[in-house]
Design an enzyme around this catalytic site. Structure first.
Site, PDB file in Angstrom:
ATOM      1  CB  ALA A  64       2.781   1.888   5.720  1.00 47.39           C
ATOM      2  N   GLY A 109       7.099   2.778   2.884  1.00 50.68           N
ATOM      3  CA  GLY A 109       7.690   2.131   4.058  1.00 50.68           C
ATOM      4  C   GLY A 109       8.668   1.020   3.698  1.00 50.68           C
ATOM      5  CD  GLU A 112       9.470   5.808   4.894  1.00 54.32           C
ATOM      6  OE1 GLU A 112       8.409   5.167   4.736  1.00 54.32           O
ATOM      7  OE2 GLU A 112       9.521   6.897   5.461  1.00 54.32           O
ATOM      8  CD  GLU A 132       5.945   7.376   1.637  1.00 56.88           C
ATOM      9  OE1 GLU A 132       6.530   7.800   0.618  1.00 56.88           O
ATOM     10  OE2 GLU A 132       6.447   6.571   2.423  1.00 56.88           O
TER      11      GLU A 132
HETATM   12  C1  HXC Z   1      -2.097  -2.124   1.113  1.00 57.50           C
HETATM   13  C2  HXC Z   1      -1.369  -2.948  -0.896  1.00 57.50           C
HETATM   14  C3  HXC Z   1      -0.233  -2.102  -0.866  1.00 57.50           C
HETATM   15  C4  HXC Z   1      -0.083  -1.232   0.261  1.00 57.50           C
HETATM   16  C5  HXC Z   1      -0.173  -3.256  -2.674  1.00 57.50           C
HETATM   17  N1  HXC Z   1      -1.273  -3.649  -2.016  1.00 57.50           N
HETATM   18  N2  HXC Z   1       0.475  -2.308  -1.984  1.00 57.50           N
HETATM   19  N3  HXC Z   1      -2.279  -2.948   0.097  1.00 57.50           N
HETATM   20  N4  HXC Z   1      -1.037  -1.279   1.219  1.00 57.50           N
HETATM   21  N5  HXC Z   1       0.955  -0.415   0.405  1.00 57.50           N
HETATM   22  C6  HXC Z   1      -2.248  -4.642  -2.450  1.00 57.50           C
HETATM   23  C7  HXC Z   1      -3.144  -4.128  -3.557  1.00 57.50           C
HETATM   24  O1  HXC Z   1      -4.169  -3.346  -3.042  1.00 57.50           O
HETATM   25  C8  HXC Z   1      -3.640  -5.427  -4.158  1.00 57.50           C
HETATM   26  O2  HXC Z   1      -4.666  -5.928  -3.341  1.00 57.50           O
HETATM   27  C9  HXC Z   1      -2.448  -6.357  -4.012  1.00 57.50           C
HETATM   28  O3  HXC Z   1      -1.586  -5.759  -3.017  1.00 57.50           O
HETATM   29  C10 HXC Z   1      -1.639  -6.460  -5.287  1.00 57.50           C
HETATM   30  O4  HXC Z   1      -1.347  -5.161  -5.729  1.00 57.50           O
HETATM   31  P1  HXC Z   1      -1.671  -4.623  -7.221  1.00 57.50           P
HETATM   32  O5  HXC Z   1      -1.772  -3.157  -7.133  1.00 57.50           O
HETATM   33  O6  HXC Z   1      -2.812  -5.377  -7.826  1.00 57.50           O
HETATM   34  O7  HXC Z   1      -0.334  -5.070  -7.973  1.00 57.50           O
HETATM   35  P2  HXC Z   1       0.367  -4.337  -9.186  1.00 57.50           P
HETATM   36  O8  HXC Z   1      -0.642  -3.894 -10.206  1.00 57.50           O
HETATM   37  O9  HXC Z   1       1.469  -5.246  -9.635  1.00 57.50           O
HETATM   38  O10 HXC Z   1       1.016  -3.021  -8.562  1.00 57.50           O
HETATM   39  C11 HXC Z   1       2.009  -3.143  -7.598  1.00 57.50           C
HETATM   40  C12 HXC Z   1       2.250  -1.752  -6.917  1.00 57.50           C
HETATM   41  C13 HXC Z   1       0.892  -1.229  -6.404  1.00 57.50           C
HETATM   42  C14 HXC Z   1       2.850  -0.796  -7.939  1.00 57.50           C
HETATM   43  C15 HXC Z   1       3.252  -1.987  -5.793  1.00 57.50           C
HETATM   44  O11 HXC Z   1       0.254  -2.247  -5.628  1.00 57.50           O
HETATM   45  C16 HXC Z   1       1.031  -0.010  -5.561  1.00 57.50           C
HETATM   46  O12 HXC Z   1       1.223   1.102  -6.092  1.00 57.50           O
HETATM   47  N6  HXC Z   1       0.948  -0.182  -4.240  1.00 57.50           N
HETATM   48  C17 HXC Z   1       0.990   0.925  -3.314  1.00 57.50           C
HETATM   49  C18 HXC Z   1       2.406   1.414  -3.175  1.00 57.50           C
HETATM   50  C19 HXC Z   1       2.494   2.601  -2.218  1.00 57.50           C
HETATM   51  O13 HXC Z   1       1.839   3.635  -2.475  1.00 57.50           O
HETATM   52  N7  HXC Z   1       3.260   2.465  -1.147  1.00 57.50           N
HETATM   53  C20 HXC Z   1       3.400   3.489  -0.155  1.00 57.50           C
HETATM   54  C21 HXC Z   1       2.317   3.327   0.880  1.00 57.50           C
HETATM   55  S1  HXC Z   1       2.361   4.626   2.047  1.00 57.50           S
HETATM   56  P3  HXC Z   1      -6.026  -6.548  -3.972  1.00 57.50           P
HETATM   57  O14 HXC Z   1      -6.874  -6.851  -2.773  1.00 57.50           O
HETATM   58  O15 HXC Z   1      -6.578  -5.518  -4.889  1.00 57.50           O
HETATM   59  O16 HXC Z   1      -5.553  -7.776  -4.714  1.00 57.50           O
HETATM   60  C22 HXC Z   1       3.680   4.255   3.017  1.00 57.50           C
HETATM   61  C23 HXC Z   1       3.882   5.186   4.181  1.00 57.50           C
HETATM   62  C24 HXC Z   1       4.998   4.798   5.063  1.00 57.50           C
HETATM   63  O17 HXC Z   1       4.390   3.346   2.841  1.00 57.50           O
HETATM   64  C25 HXC Z   1       4.996   5.582   6.333  1.00 57.50           C
HETATM   65  C26 HXC Z   1       3.841   5.308   7.224  1.00 57.50           C
HETATM   66  C27 HXC Z   1       3.920   6.038   8.546  1.00 57.50           C
END
Ligand code: HXC
Length: 258
Positions: A64, A109, A112, A132
């Protein structure tokens, strides 16, 4: 509705939907969730299998959208989780099989969303995880519910408590995905799987999905009775007559979805 984040290809009864938000690795914001909701609520009647994937080479869905969630209060957090959970439930209960073709990151997400699909296949570059708790939240699009059902309580708890991402080979070993392919083979394999499904009687496939899902949470006697009723319904269809007479006549069945 016009879609800004969904790329859709609909050919020969197989629809492929790619989630496309390249700047955030296809992270799900509420606009994407609303587009997904509209799409699954209005899926064309001739579609017999839906394939969901992520646009680009790197990510299925990276979760998400954290930038949208970061300042939510309790009520807004509930509403955001509820929005995604209901869309995913619509996907899960579509009357047709849904295949997740996981081409890269399937985190939070994203994992999920894949779990709301009937079948998951993955590229060997895919990574699955529920990170998360590292963000101070829990899986909120039904991950605490579906992961344990798919991989068992012990593995689900380890993945969710640690937030550790797993590679495709580990996902295969624990049953989170059915098969792993080279990245360039993934979509062809998803389509081949869809073609094998649509060769069968459409109503029977539909009743099979409905039965498996409905029976999963029932007690044994109720589940068995549900199946008995569903089995009986198959004999109201022309396709049952066609399938069986084709077998007996040593010909290929021509199913008419009737
Ligand atoms: C917003 C995101 C994102 C996310 C990546 N980006 N994942 N933005 N929400 N979930 C954005 C980064 O901020 C970055 O933006 C761009 O995408 C590229 O990502 P990088 O981090 O530079 O790439 P990389 O180094 O290759 O790493 C990839 C990654 C990492 C390992 C996937 O991006 C990451 O850890 N993302 C978050 C993953 C996560 O925690 N997901 C769960 C979210 S909570 P910029 O602007 O800097 O270029 C969730 C809850 C669900 O899902 C339920 C909700 C009710």
């Amino acid at each position: 509705m016009e879609y800004n984040y969904l790329k859709i290809k609909n050919e020969n009864a197989i629809c492929t939907l790619a989630i496309s938000a390249p700047k955030s690795l296809n992270a799900l914001n509420s606009t994407i969730l609303k587009e997904l909701d509209d799409f699954v609520s209005n899926i064309p009647a001739d579609v017999r299998v839906l394939i969901i994937t992520g646009d680009g080479e790197k990510s299925f869905v990276a979760g998400a959208d954290i930038s949208e969630m970061c300042n939510l209060n309790r009520e807004e957090g509930y509403a955001f989780g509820r929005l995604g959970a209901l869309v995913f439930r619509k996907i899960e209960t579509l009357p047709i099989p849904v295949i997740a073709a996981v081409n890269g990151f399937a985190l939070g997400g994203g994992c999920e969303l894949a779990m709301a699909c009937d079948i998951r296949i993955a590229s060997n570059k895919a990574k699955f995880g529920q990170p998360e708790v590292g963000l101070g939240i829990i899986p909120g699009f039904s991950g605490t519910y579906r992961l344990a059902k798919l991989v068992g309580m012990g593995y689900a708890k380890e993945m969710i408590y640690t937030g550790r991402a797993i590679r495709a080979d580990e996902a295969l070993r624990i049953g989170l995905v059915n098969a792993v392919y080279e990245p360039e083979q993934l979509m062809a394999e998803a389509e081949a799987l869809a073609i094998r499904i649509i060769a069968n009687a459409p109503i029977a496939v539909r009743i099979a999905k409905e039965s498996i899902d409905a029976e999963y949470d029932l007690a044994a006697d109720d589940a068995i009775l549900y199946e008995n009723n569903a089995f009986g319904r198959c004999f109201e269809t022309q396709d049952q007559k066609e399938g069986m007479s084709a077998f007996l006549n040593k010909t290929k069945p021509e199913f008419r979805n009737k």
